[in-house]
Design a protein around this motif. Structure first.
Motif: not given
Length: 155
Positions: A150-155
Motif C-alpha cells: 500500500m505504501l509503494r502504491a502511493t509513490l
C-alpha cells in the motif's frame, strides 16, 4: 511461578524468544518512525498520509504488545527500553524530518525489513513445532507485506 512445560525445549524457547526480541525491536522502531512521520508530514498528500500513518502506528502499538506477551509466554524477559531496541533492531533511526515521499520510502523499507525478520523467526518457530509463535509471526508478515504494498502504491 511454576516451571514452564509447554512442549518446547528450553533451548528452542530461548532461540525463538531471541528472534521475537528482534521482531519486537523492529516493530517498535517502525512504530516510532511512523508516529513521528504522522506528526510531521506535510505536502500535497498531507491528509492521506497523515491518516494512513495513524492507522499504521495504531496497529503497530497493538502488535508490540502481542509480540512482547508471546516472549513472556515463552518464559523469557521481553526488552522494553530504547537502548535495548536500538541494539536489537535492524531498522535505523531517521534524523530530521524527511520530505513526504522519502517518509513513504523509509516506511516501506521498514515494513519490508519486518517481513524479513518475521521470516527468520518463522523458521525457528516451525523447527520447534511452535505453532503459536508461527501463527503470530505469519499474521505479522502478511500484514507488513500488505502495508508495504500500500505504501509503494502511493509513490
Amino acid at each position: 511461578m511454576h516451571s514452564i512445560d509447554i512442549g518446547i525445549s528450553t533451548e528452542n524457547r530461548n532461540a525463538i524468544a531471541e528472534g521475537l526480541k528482534k521482531l519486537l525491536a523492529d516493530s517498535y522502531t517502525l512504530y516510532l518512525q511512523t508516529h513521528n512521520f504522522h506528526w510531521n508530514v506535510t505536502g500535497p498528500q498531507f491528509r492521506e498520509l497523515h491518516l494512513m500513518f495513524e492507522e499504521h502506528y495504531t496497529e503497530l502499538a497493538l502488535a508490540v504488545d502481542e509480540i512482547a506477551e508471546r516472549i513472556r509466554t515463552l518464559d523469557v524477559v521481553a526488552p522494553g527500553t530504547y537502548k535495548s531496541f536500538a541494539k536489537l533492531s535492524s531498522i535505523s533511526e531517521v534524523e530530521g524530518v524527511p520530505a513526504s515521499r522519502e517518509m513513504v520510502e523509509i516506511l516501506t523499507a521498514g515494513h519490508e525489513q519486518v517481513v524479513k525478520t518475521c521470516r527468520d523467526v518463522l523458521v525457528l518457530a516451525q523447527g520447534a513445532a511452535d505453532e503459536s509463535t508461527a501463527s503470530l509471526v505469519s499474521d505479522r508478515m502478511r500484514l507488513h507485506e500488505k502495508t508495504a504494498w500500500m505504501l509503494r502504491a502511493t509513490l
